[in-house]
Design an enzyme around this catalytic site. Sequence first.
Site, PDB file in Angstrom:
ATOM      1  N   HIS A 193       0.827  -1.204   0.000  1.00 56.22           N
ATOM      2  CA  HIS A 193       0.000   0.000   0.000  1.00 56.22           C
ATOM      3  C   HIS A 193       0.866   1.261   0.000  1.00 56.22           C
ATOM      4  CE1 HIS A 193      -3.515   2.512   1.356  1.00 56.22           C
ATOM      5  NE2 HIS A 193      -2.502   3.240   1.840  1.00 56.22           N
ATOM      6  N   GLU A 194       1.779   1.333   0.946  1.00 52.30           N
ATOM      7  CA  GLU A 194       2.624   2.530   1.041  1.00 52.30           C
ATOM      8  C   GLU A 194       3.548   2.660  -0.168  1.00 52.30           C
ATOM      9  OE1 GLU A 194       2.028   4.814   3.054  1.00 52.30           O
ATOM     10  OE2 GLU A 194       0.651   3.722   4.369  1.00 52.30           O
ATOM     11  N   HIS A 197       1.832   4.566  -2.784  1.00 50.82           N
ATOM     12  CA  HIS A 197       1.988   6.021  -2.665  1.00 50.82           C
ATOM     13  C   HIS A 197       3.318   6.478  -3.267  1.00 50.82           C
ATOM     14  CE1 HIS A 197      -1.554   6.989  -0.377  1.00 50.82           C
ATOM     15  NE2 HIS A 197      -1.237   6.216   0.658  1.00 50.82           N
ATOM     16  N   HIS A 200       3.128   6.502  -6.924  1.00 53.24           N
ATOM     17  CA  HIS A 200       2.325   7.658  -7.332  1.00 53.24           C
ATOM     18  C   HIS A 200       3.226   8.887  -7.463  1.00 53.24           C
ATOM     19  CE1 HIS A 200      -1.840   9.806  -6.658  1.00 53.24           C
ATOM     20  NE2 HIS A 200      -1.276  10.123  -7.807  1.00 53.24           N
TER      21      HIS A 200
END
Length: 413
Positions: A193-194, A197, A200
């Site tokens: 998940h991190e 980021h 992104h």
Amino acid sequence: THAHWRLENAMAKNPERAMELMEAVWTPAVARVKEEVADMQAIADKEGAGIKIEPWDYRYYAEKVRKAKYDLDETEITPYMQLENLREGMFYMAQQLFGFHFKPVDPAKVPVYHPDVRVWEVNDPKGNLVGLWYFDPYARKGKRSGAWMNAYRAQERFDGDVKTIVSNNSNFVKGKPGEPVLISWKDAETLFHEFGHALHGLSSNVNYPGVSGTRVARDYVEFPSQLLEHWLSTPEILDRYALHYQTGKPIPQALVDKIKNADKFNQGFDTVEYLSSALIDMKLHLAGAQKIDPDRFERETLAALGMPSEIVMRHRTPQFNHVFAGDGYSAGYYSYLWSDTLTADAWEAFTEADGPWDKGVAKRLRDNVFGVGNTIDPAIAYRQFRGRDPGIAALMRKRGFPVPPAAPAAGDK
């Protein structure tokens, strides 16, 4: 109201649309809670506990139900979850979906703030520098808890061609020299998940730093990272990187099947616990100039919603730091559900095509979601990626709830 002001620049655009989504999910979630409680009560009665399930019993008896229904023991999974192997798995995912290559940087050439921090140079398929990725995985005195991503420097072209510097930070307990760090399945999901980021930020391709990378609407920012969690459970990752720390053998398919079968377990609890707080948050901020007694408001609102007596809000009003410690999530706690709606719908874009590694879908995702920052309206960006507005049907399937015949859309109309 404050809620209307806060959501004007969000993907939802107004609180009414956020409420529409939350209310559509609330009813089936409460219905699922009743089923979960019935399963727990049956075990408690069989054991002769002589109790009615209360909030303080929920997790204890939920674990008993999980073991009885799915025969899943978390300790069976952990030996296959080696931190460094999973990091390599993330790099593989980034290469396959984004074309990124990660090359370790000599510690003497790049300054770090702690000896545990390592740095990788990230390049695109043509060998051009994209940015730097810092990895700070271990707990230490003075470090904040949890896991998060930082952007130390935003990508931009306004003041020269500036490459981004991002980091992923966790709090795993560091092992002895040569000893692997083993983590839970949930922690592995958080790792991916991190890293979502971070990707992104690394994918950003804009002119102005103020709209680059993860500097997007609050109800949109969690969507790309939540989406990347799905790749952890793909065979390509598990077969290569979920290897037993002693035998080196990949995680058995039977154990993977157990994990997937248990994926929808306890979704009633998880959804209601979170959503009750999100609804209280929104209704408080929709109240405008109305004088509020917080204790009474909370009790009466939950009663009107039909809050199950066996669950309490994830964040009671006096300690709801998300919405009262700053303005980050005021009238915005709904954002996690909104983002997960996009996540579920976007994942089905892959499954409807050639699967998780479909190159065409991955390119649309890079071009319209990960690369554009906040340069265009997120509703338009999502529509360009998906070819349509998102609906809640995929979210309901993901959580194991019945799909309503006329599910409201989450996208811009």
